[in-house]
Motif scaffolding. Structure first.
Motif, PDB file in Angstrom:
ATOM      1  N   TYR A 198      27.659   8.686  93.964  1.00 30.31           N
ATOM      2  CA  TYR A 198      28.396   9.707  94.729  1.00 30.31           C
ATOM      3  C   TYR A 198      27.584  10.051  95.974  1.00 30.31           C
ATOM      4  O   TYR A 198      26.419  10.444  95.855  1.00 30.31           O
ATOM      5  CB  TYR A 198      28.596  10.967  93.875  1.00 30.31           C
ATOM      6  CG  TYR A 198      29.314  10.670  92.573  1.00 30.31           C
ATOM      7  CD1 TYR A 198      30.659  10.960  92.399  1.00 30.31           C
ATOM      8  CD2 TYR A 198      28.647  10.046  91.523  1.00 30.31           C
ATOM      9  CE1 TYR A 198      31.321  10.657  91.218  1.00 30.31           C
ATOM     10  CE2 TYR A 198      29.298   9.732  90.334  1.00 30.31           C
ATOM     11  CZ  TYR A 198      30.633  10.033  90.190  1.00 30.31           C
ATOM     12  OH  TYR A 198      31.292   9.725  89.029  1.00 30.31           O
ATOM     13  N   LYS A 232      28.291   7.067  82.191  1.00 26.90           N
ATOM     14  CA  LYS A 232      28.925   7.645  81.004  1.00 26.90           C
ATOM     15  C   LYS A 232      29.055   6.577  79.929  1.00 26.90           C
ATOM     16  O   LYS A 232      29.346   5.416  80.246  1.00 26.90           O
ATOM     17  CB  LYS A 232      30.345   8.100  81.339  1.00 26.90           C
ATOM     18  CG  LYS A 232      30.448   9.381  82.096  1.00 26.90           C
ATOM     19  CD  LYS A 232      31.918   9.605  82.347  1.00 26.90           C
ATOM     20  CE  LYS A 232      32.211  10.982  82.830  1.00 26.90           C
ATOM     21  NZ  LYS A 232      33.645  11.146  83.063  1.00 26.90           N
ATOM     22  N   ILE A 263      26.381   9.015  88.146  1.00 26.41           N
ATOM     23  CA  ILE A 263      26.781   9.424  86.792  1.00 26.41           C
ATOM     24  C   ILE A 263      27.074   8.162  85.991  1.00 26.41           C
ATOM     25  O   ILE A 263      27.920   7.349  86.385  1.00 26.41           O
ATOM     26  CB  ILE A 263      28.020  10.352  86.786  1.00 26.41           C
ATOM     27  CG1 ILE A 263      27.746  11.646  87.567  1.00 26.41           C
ATOM     28  CG2 ILE A 263      28.415  10.697  85.343  1.00 26.41           C
ATOM     29  CD1 ILE A 263      28.917  12.638  87.613  1.00 26.41           C
ATOM     30  N   TRP A 275      24.190  11.457  94.128  1.00 27.32           N
ATOM     31  CA  TRP A 275      23.907  11.438  92.687  1.00 27.32           C
ATOM     32  C   TRP A 275      24.602  10.247  92.033  1.00 27.32           C
ATOM     33  O   TRP A 275      25.448   9.590  92.652  1.00 27.32           O
ATOM     34  CB  TRP A 275      24.303  12.761  92.031  1.00 27.32           C
ATOM     35  CG  TRP A 275      25.772  13.098  91.951  1.00 27.32           C
ATOM     36  CD1 TRP A 275      26.604  12.886  90.895  1.00 27.32           C
ATOM     37  CD2 TRP A 275      26.583  13.739  92.968  1.00 27.32           C
ATOM     38  NE1 TRP A 275      27.879  13.350  91.180  1.00 27.32           N
ATOM     39  CE2 TRP A 275      27.891  13.870  92.443  1.00 27.32           C
ATOM     40  CE3 TRP A 275      26.344  14.195  94.258  1.00 27.32           C
ATOM     41  CZ2 TRP A 275      28.942  14.440  93.164  1.00 27.32           C
ATOM     42  CZ3 TRP A 275      27.402  14.757  94.978  1.00 27.32           C
ATOM     43  CH2 TRP A 275      28.670  14.885  94.424  1.00 27.32           C
ATOM     44  N   HIS A 330      39.495  17.974  91.062  1.00 26.90           N
ATOM     45  CA  HIS A 330      39.136  16.728  90.386  1.00 26.90           C
ATOM     46  C   HIS A 330      38.289  17.014  89.157  1.00 26.90           C
ATOM     47  O   HIS A 330      37.844  18.135  88.937  1.00 26.90           O
ATOM     48  CB  HIS A 330      38.426  15.775  91.361  1.00 26.90           C
ATOM     49  CG  HIS A 330      37.146  16.319  91.925  1.00 26.90           C
ATOM     50  ND1 HIS A 330      37.122  17.247  92.942  1.00 26.90           N
ATOM     51  CD2 HIS A 330      35.855  16.081  91.613  1.00 26.90           C
ATOM     52  CE1 HIS A 330      35.870  17.542  93.235  1.00 26.90           C
ATOM     53  NE2 HIS A 330      35.073  16.848  92.438  1.00 26.90           N
ATOM     54  N   ASP A 331      38.048  15.966  88.396  1.00 31.57           N
ATOM     55  CA  ASP A 331      37.332  16.118  87.124  1.00 31.57           C
ATOM     56  C   ASP A 331      36.917  14.725  86.660  1.00 31.57           C
ATOM     57  O   ASP A 331      37.354  13.721  87.240  1.00 31.57           O
ATOM     58  CB  ASP A 331      38.300  16.746  86.095  1.00 31.57           C
ATOM     59  CG  ASP A 331      37.578  17.330  84.899  1.00 31.57           C
ATOM     60  OD1 ASP A 331      36.346  17.176  84.800  1.00 31.57           O
ATOM     61  OD2 ASP A 331      38.255  17.938  84.053  1.00 31.57           O
ATOM     62  N   GLY A 332      36.112  14.669  85.600  1.00 29.98           N
ATOM     63  CA  GLY A 332      35.804  13.396  84.956  1.00 29.98           C
ATOM     64  C   GLY A 332      36.510  13.386  83.612  1.00 29.98           C
ATOM     65  O   GLY A 332      36.379  14.327  82.827  1.00 29.98           O
ATOM     66  N   ARG A 357      22.983  11.856  84.483  1.00 29.49           N
ATOM     67  CA  ARG A 357      23.173  12.056  85.923  1.00 29.49           C
ATOM     68  C   ARG A 357      21.804  12.074  86.589  1.00 29.49           C
ATOM     69  O   ARG A 357      20.884  12.731  86.097  1.00 29.49           O
ATOM     70  CB  ARG A 357      23.895  13.390  86.163  1.00 29.49           C
ATOM     71  CG  ARG A 357      23.979  13.765  87.632  1.00 29.49           C
ATOM     72  CD  ARG A 357      24.793  15.017  87.841  1.00 29.49           C
ATOM     73  NE  ARG A 357      24.592  15.524  89.186  1.00 29.49           N
ATOM     74  CZ  ARG A 357      25.536  16.031  89.971  1.00 29.49           C
ATOM     75  NH1 ARG A 357      26.781  16.114  89.548  1.00 29.49           N
ATOM     76  NH2 ARG A 357      25.261  16.465  91.177  1.00 29.49           N
ATOM     77  N   HIS A 409      37.411  21.095  89.036  1.00 32.31           N
ATOM     78  CA  HIS A 409      36.802  21.880  90.119  1.00 32.31           C
ATOM     79  C   HIS A 409      37.175  21.286  91.473  1.00 32.31           C
ATOM     80  O   HIS A 409      37.664  20.161  91.561  1.00 32.31           O
ATOM     81  CB  HIS A 409      35.277  21.897  89.958  1.00 32.31           C
ATOM     82  CG  HIS A 409      34.648  20.532  90.000  1.00 32.31           C
ATOM     83  ND1 HIS A 409      34.712  19.642  88.956  1.00 32.31           N
ATOM     84  CD2 HIS A 409      33.946  19.907  90.967  1.00 32.31           C
ATOM     85  CE1 HIS A 409      34.070  18.534  89.271  1.00 32.31           C
ATOM     86  NE2 HIS A 409      33.602  18.656  90.500  1.00 32.31           N
ATOM     87  N   ILE A 434      37.692   9.244  87.116  1.00 31.20           N
ATOM     88  CA  ILE A 434      37.945  10.519  87.795  1.00 31.20           C
ATOM     89  C   ILE A 434      39.428  10.867  87.705  1.00 31.20           C
ATOM     90  O   ILE A 434      40.291   9.987  87.856  1.00 31.20           O
ATOM     91  CB  ILE A 434      37.477  10.428  89.265  1.00 31.20           C
ATOM     92  CG1 ILE A 434      35.959  10.217  89.304  1.00 31.20           C
ATOM     93  CG2 ILE A 434      37.881  11.668  90.064  1.00 31.20           C
ATOM     94  CD1 ILE A 434      35.386   9.962  90.683  1.00 31.20           C
ATOM     95  N   GLY A 452      36.471   7.091  81.287  1.00 34.31           N
ATOM     96  CA  GLY A 452      35.828   8.310  81.794  1.00 34.31           C
ATOM     97  C   GLY A 452      35.968   8.406  83.296  1.00 34.31           C
ATOM     98  O   GLY A 452      35.107   8.954  83.993  1.00 34.31           O
ATOM     99  N   ARG A 480      30.100   3.283  82.148  1.00 33.78           N
ATOM    100  CA  ARG A 480      30.775   3.444  83.442  1.00 33.78           C
ATOM    101  C   ARG A 480      29.798   4.137  84.372  1.00 33.78           C
ATOM    102  O   ARG A 480      29.383   5.264  84.116  1.00 33.78           O
ATOM    103  CB  ARG A 480      32.044   4.286  83.287  1.00 33.78           C
ATOM    104  CG  ARG A 480      32.894   4.303  84.564  1.00 33.78           C
ATOM    105  CD  ARG A 480      33.230   5.675  85.110  1.00 33.78           C
ATOM    106  NE  ARG A 480      32.091   6.492  85.445  1.00 33.78           N
ATOM    107  CZ  ARG A 480      32.173   7.734  85.922  1.00 33.78           C
ATOM    108  NH1 ARG A 480      33.353   8.301  86.101  1.00 33.78           N
ATOM    109  NH2 ARG A 480      31.083   8.438  86.211  1.00 33.78           N
TER     110      ARG A 480
HETATM  111  O1  LIG Z   1      32.955  10.730  87.586  1.00 29.95           O
HETATM  112  C1  LIG Z   1      33.019  11.762  86.909  1.00 29.95           C
HETATM  113  O2  LIG Z   1      32.796  11.772  85.720  1.00 29.95           O
HETATM  114  C2  LIG Z   1      33.381  13.067  87.565  1.00 29.95           C
HETATM  115  C3  LIG Z   1      32.534  13.354  88.740  1.00 29.95           C
HETATM  116  C4  LIG Z   1      32.757  14.685  89.348  1.00 29.95           C
HETATM  117  O3  LIG Z   1      33.772  15.300  89.186  1.00 29.95           O
HETATM  118  C5  LIG Z   1      31.710  15.237  90.172  1.00 29.95           C
HETATM  119  O4  LIG Z   1      30.585  14.699  90.148  1.00 29.95           O
HETATM  120  O5  LIG Z   1      31.966  16.248  90.883  1.00 29.95           O
END
Ligand SMILES: O=C(O)CCC(=O)C(=O)O
Length: 267
Positions: free
Chosen positions: A218, A112, A110, A108, A203-205, A71, A122, A158, A156, A214
């Motif tokens: 954001y 993966k 991400i 940011w 939401h989550d990853g 990240r 969260h 969302i 991976g 991937r």
């Molecule tokens: O794309 C992801 O892996 C999850 C991203 C996420 O939940 C976040 O950055 O708050």
């Protein structure tokens, strides 16, 4: 039929119902590649983060504590290519329509790789930070996710809980693996698609079980009445752009980062 901000009634309906919308084909394949090339170079570097000595503790620019995941925080500080996504013309109408007076708070990326595990469910703000009053939708915090690569079911991607921006009771999120949480959906899309959601949505990853990378970008916005520097003091460095960065922005991008003229962040 679009309204004065240029947002279709169907998108307003869907956003209010679920807490999100997906825009298809916002970035072209060559635009995605250009971002991926820069991201690849930035992810390969190490960062001194001298600001941590004066301001620490805080989040480093590059976070690698999660296995098979990188990240980067504070994208326009790292390369000017990221400036243009601050006010992308396909996204801007939705910022105005769903936030009201949008201000960019955080950026940011991400990336993966195979083996990356699930993150942790969260929401960025409570459900009280989503409202519909007098014909207006207001999301106090709003996330714009640019898919630079395909986000398939095993990549991976969302996980989101449609409607959870106004859910009335909570469950113990940690008890549920992946999609076992009732109502969860995987948000899939192609490179170039954009996922817009209220940060009140849970939401989550998800885990990444496929090969290849991937990568998503954001861009997180808040309503202008939100106290940006109070949100996460450890993250202020990545939220705030110093004058030497803001001076290269277009008038539209300056408007969306106007709070930075009022904040103090010297070290
Ligand atoms: O794309 C992801 O892996 C999850 C991203 C996420 O939940 C976040 O950055 O708050």
């Amino acid at each position: 039929m679009a309204n004065s901000n240029g947002v279709a009634i169907e998108d307003r309906f869907h956003f209010d119902l679920t807490g999100f919308v997906i825009l298809r084909g916002v970035l072209s394949p060559s635009e995605c590649q250009a971002y991926l090339d820069v991201l690849g170079e930035l992810e390969a570097q190490e960062y001194e983060d001298v600001w941590l000595e004066a301001k620490g503790p805080g989040k480093p620019t590059k976070e690698t504590h999660r296995e098979h995941q990188v990240r980067l925080n504070g994208l326009p500080r790292l390369d000017p290519i990221f400036d243009r996504l601050i006010d992308h013309p396909r996204v801007l109408p939705y910022l105005k329509e769903f936030v009201g007076q949008p201000q960019l708070i955080n950026t940011w990326s991400i990336s993966k790789f195979e083996g990356a595990k699930q993150g942790g469910r969260h929401r960025g703000v409570p459900t009280t930070d989503y409202a519909y009053r007098n014909g207006e939708i207001r999301s106090r915090m709003f996330n714009v996710v640019y898919f630079l690569t395909d986000n398939g079911p095993e990549d991976g991607s969302i996980l989101a809980l449609p409607g959870s921006h106004k859910s009335n009771f909570d469950l113990d999120w940690k008890q549920y693996e992946g999609l076992a949480l009732p109502g969860s959906v995987t948000v899939t899309g192609k490179a170039g698609d954009v996922f817009l959601f209220s940060e009140a949505v849970i939401h989550d990853g998800l885990p990444k079980t496929t090969d290849g990378v991937r990568s998503n970008l954001y861009y997180n916005y808040v309503h202008a009445h939100y106290n940006v520097m109070f949100r996460e003091p450890k993250n202020c460095h990545h939220f705030y752009f110093p004058p030497e960065i803001r001076q290269r922005l277009t008038p539209g991008q300056k408007e969306l980062t106007e709070w930075m003229e009022l904040a103090r962040w010297e070290y």
